[in-house]
Design an enzyme around this catalytic site. Structure first.
Site, short mmCIF file in Angstrom:
data_model
loop_
_atom_site.label_atom_id
_atom_site.label_comp_id
_atom_site.label_asym_id
_atom_site.label_seq_id
_atom_site.Cartn_x
_atom_site.Cartn_y
_atom_site.Cartn_z
N TYR A 25 0.84 -1.20 0.00
CA TYR A 25 0.00 0.00 0.00
C TYR A 25 0.87 1.26 0.00
O TYR A 25 0.55 2.26 -0.63
CB TYR A 25 -0.94 0.01 1.21
CG TYR A 25 -2.07 -0.99 1.15
CD1 TYR A 25 -2.07 -2.03 0.23
CD2 TYR A 25 -3.16 -0.90 2.02
CE1 TYR A 25 -3.11 -2.94 0.19
CE2 TYR A 25 -4.19 -1.81 1.98
CZ TYR A 25 -4.16 -2.84 1.07
OH TYR A 25 -5.19 -3.73 1.03
N ARG A 62 10.31 1.57 9.18
CA ARG A 62 10.57 0.44 10.08
C ARG A 62 11.93 0.61 10.74
O ARG A 62 12.09 0.31 11.93
CB ARG A 62 10.52 -0.88 9.30
CG ARG A 62 9.14 -1.21 8.78
CD ARG A 62 9.10 -2.56 8.08
NE ARG A 62 7.95 -2.62 7.18
CZ ARG A 62 7.49 -3.73 6.63
NH1 ARG A 62 8.10 -4.88 6.86
NH2 ARG A 62 6.44 -3.69 5.82
N ASP A 122 -1.58 -8.68 -2.55
CA ASP A 122 -0.17 -8.37 -2.82
C ASP A 122 0.72 -9.60 -2.87
O ASP A 122 1.93 -9.51 -2.67
CB ASP A 122 0.36 -7.39 -1.78
CG ASP A 122 0.38 -8.00 -0.39
OD1 ASP A 122 -0.23 -9.06 -0.20
OD2 ASP A 122 1.01 -7.43 0.50
N GLU A 123 0.14 -10.76 -3.12
CA GLU A 123 0.92 -11.99 -3.16
C GLU A 123 0.49 -12.85 -4.33
O GLU A 123 -0.70 -12.95 -4.63
CB GLU A 123 0.70 -12.81 -1.89
CG GLU A 123 1.42 -12.34 -0.68
CD GLU A 123 1.10 -13.26 0.47
OE1 GLU A 123 1.93 -14.12 0.78
OE2 GLU A 123 0.00 -13.14 1.02
#
Length: 672
Positions: A25, A62, A122-123
């Site tokens: 996203y 992150r 998304d996979e």
DNA sequence: ACGGATCACACA
DNA sequence: TTGTGTGAT
């Protein structure tokens, strides 16, 4: 519970890849706003409460301590410079369409090299066996002087190396090993192919992704995330045992929940290696025959699940939660939100029909609720389904009825009387509607036409059947010839690459189906008028109904679909004569390709000659924005009705109009 | 009173 | 078949 797939009889070694978009996203938003690239960024939804929930976090963020499961406010606290982007909102709820569409872009790139399964937004899984074998025959890696840089950066599981440079050198050598066994050589080919695909995704869609390459889905999935972002990992079978031995059992797909907990607490199994101590019979005895075998297999790295050749979702759902104090306590508020959800759902299934030639057959309403009184004896709010009829108004009506049926059941007989309008006892904490049983329509046979033809069939209507037979003949011949002319437009049911938006993006956005009301509070289903800014559609609408027109037509109107068991398209395509109303009423709502199907042989449109019937229209259900696309004389006609409707005292009554030119654009409402 | 919004699939 | 439960991202 997971189930063991019988090892495919064809036991040749497969090459499977699992491709995972990195913080997807965020990447979608960064593509929209390139100035965010490289900056700590996160995507949040619902900004009101504590800054919204993070649903994707960039790797820069992150590194600075931001993690998922944080609220927007927390993220700002640990990382003040973070850029928070909100998920789009339409109809008062999160709208994930841009992410879905971006995911489809990637799928259509990845599907080029082998069977492809869209595992989530998304996979993707890929079966690259054929491509890898072909490469090994024709241009084996060992024959190459150098390895593509992206492939060179592959991580080979179990391959030890001292430093980073060493790792690349070793990987490169591993990929080109001439003394490798056949399996490893195929894996190396798979790695090269995946590296190539990932580069194409980056070049064409501007997204980075990570991947795992292995001999089955389970292993590919396990390692695809090991080296993120933008890297890939290969699993030689020689390293499987060591790898699984120490792997925590909960890391395995399907074992992240209760089953994994049960393994831990009941059997003391904490790593996959621990599972090896149990015989297949023992596991079957404890977990059932299927799950037992599945567990025994996965402990040994065995997993026969096939990559499903499926590029499109099998259902569409729209939902929203109403946590705590926001719970819905009146029927009216429930209806309002159901209407919003149904509007979105209708838009999505119409888009699916238009783009992919698929029809959804079942509508389901889900809800969760609490009872404030009678607080013991917790009951679940039952889900309810019914045959799906196309059109916002119809879906809204049906969904509301389903909800009320569920509510009656939920409250139980004592509460039936109080089902009324004031709040009593119950609250709805989440609502969702979904469309399922979606079947692809074979192309080039006129079956879309016939399908909707049947949907309009009313048992009482006995039309002049011989004219239909003639027309259908025209349909088929026209369609066949069209197919030969345009073979690329054919839909392959098993390899239906979604063509993302391409026909749409070329259009004025005000004409595309993707126009969305940013205003969630709106009660009506009618989108904003296109505001004279030049709509895409020219005057001669009859011959060139644009997809936008079709979509908006469907958005606002009804394709009634009363037959519950209509999956069998072959039946539709069969030879029984159409039993129902006239053909041309479907013209306006058929996708462009199919417009060709309803041309008669001379190329002109085959309009109904029995022009005597009257047609019902519910003006309330006409999408205003479609009007501007119609021929001017028809525009005038409609504006008269719309004006009349706005005058007090004249509302709500369905207009009866004589069939005329307008009938080419609007189909009749069903008599109910 | 918060992981929201979607999906898939096995089982009864 | 429809509906429920689990698990995933």
């Amino acid at each position: 519970m997971p189930v063991a797939r019988p090892e495919s009889s064809d036991s040749r070694t497969r090459i499977i890849a699992h491709v995972d978009l990195d913080c997807f996203y965020v990447q979608v938003e960064q593509r929209k706003q390139p100035e965010l690239r490289g900056l700590p960024t996160a995507v949040v939804q619902y900004n009101e409460w504590k800054g919204g929930a993070l649903i994707a976090v960039s790797y820069e963020a992150r590194k600075l301590g931001v993690s998922r499961h944080m609220r927007g406010d927390d993220a700002k606290e640990v990382c003040p410079q973070i850029h928070l982007v909100q998920v789009p909102v339409a109809r008062g709820k999160a709208d994930l369409n841009i992410y879905r569409n971006a995911g489809s872009e990637v799928v259509s790139i990845l599907a080029r090299k082998g069977r492809c399964e869209r595992a989530s937004i998304d996979e993707v899984y890929l079966d690259l066996t054929d491509s890898a074998e072909a490469m090994l025959r024709e241009t084996p890696p060992e024959s190459l002087e150098s390895i593509n840089e992206e492939a060179r950066k592959s991580h080979i599981l179990g391959l030890k190396s001292e430093d980073a440079n060493d790792a690349q050198e070793n990987a490169s050598k591993w990929l080109r090993r001439s003394d490798a066994n056949h399996q490893d050589k195929l894996l190396a080919c798979g790695a090269l192919i995946v590296a190539e695909l990932r580069m194409e995704v980056l070049k064409e869609a501007q997204f980075t992704c990570s991947a795992g390459v292995a001999h089955n889905k389970m292993l590919a999935k396990l390692v695809s995330g090991m080296n993120k972002p933008a890297q890939q990992t290969v699993v030689p079978s020689s390293s499987v045992k060591r790898f699984l031995e120490s792997l925590p059992i909960k890391k395995m797909k399907q074992l992240g929940g209760k089953l994994g907990t049960s393994l831990q607490t009941d059997l003391g199994v904490n790593t996959v290696g621990d599972l090896l101590r149990f015989s297949e019979e023992k596991l079957q005895e404890r977990f059932g025959i299927n799950t037992g075998t599945w567990l025994w297999n996965i402990a040994r790295g065995i997993n026969g699940e096939e990559v499903q050749g499926r590029l499109l979702p099998k259902s569409h759902g729209a939902g929203k939660s109403f946590p705590g104090p926001r719970a819905l306590k009146t029927i009216a508020s429930v209806q309002h939100w159901l209407n919003q959800l149904c509007d979105e759902l209708n838009e999505r299934i119409c888009f699916d029909l238009d783009q992919n030639k698929r029809i959804a057959h079942t509508l389901t309403v889900y809800a969760s609720a609490y009872k404030s009184c009678d607080s013991e004896s917790y009951k679940k709010f039952p889900s309810k389904s019914c045959p799906l009829r196309y059109g916002t108004a119809k879906i809204q009506e049906d969904a509301f009825n389903l909800f009320q049926a569920g509510l009656r059941e939920y409250i139980g007989s004592p509460g039936v009387k109080t089902l009324g309008h004031h709040h009593n006892g119950w609250g709805i904490t989440s609502l969702s509607v979904s469309a399922s049983k979606i079947v692809a329509i074979p192309s080039g046979t006129g079956s879309i036409t016939k399908y909707f033809h049947e949907q309009y069939a009313s048992p009482s209507s006995k039309e002049t059947q011989d004219t239909f037979v003639k027309k259908d003949h025209a349909i088929i011949t026209a369609s066949e010839s069209y197919s030969e002319l345009e073979p690329t437009d054919q839909l392959q049911p098993d390899n239906n690459v979604p063509c993302v938006g391409i026909p749409w993006k070329e259009q004025d956005s005000s004409c595309s189906s993707t126009v969305q009301t940013k205003d969630g509070s709106g009660k009506g289903a009618s989108p904003p008028l296109p505001s004279g800014s030049g709509c895409c559609s020219p005057v001669n609408q009859t011959a060139s109904a644009s997809r936008g027109t079709i979509l908006k037509f469907l958005k606002s109107y009804n394709l009634s679909c009363p037959t519950p068991n209509q999956q069998n398209v072959e039946m539709v395509k069969g030879s029984q004569p159409p039993s129902c109303s006239s053909l041309e009423e479907n013209q306006a709502l058929l996708p462009r390709r199919n417009l060709a199907e309803i041309r008669s042989n001379d190329g002109s449109y085959n309009l109904d000659q029995n022009a005597q019937r009257a047609w019902n229209y519910k003006i309330d259900e006409i999408d205003h924005s479609i009007v501007d696309e119609l021929p001017s004389e028809i525009q005038d006609e409609i504006r008269v009705w719309l004006q009349a409707r706005q005058q007090p005292g004249m509302v709500k009554r369905p207009s009866i109009i004589k069939r005329g030119s307008i009938a080419h654009y609007f189909s009749p409402a069903r008599n109910t």
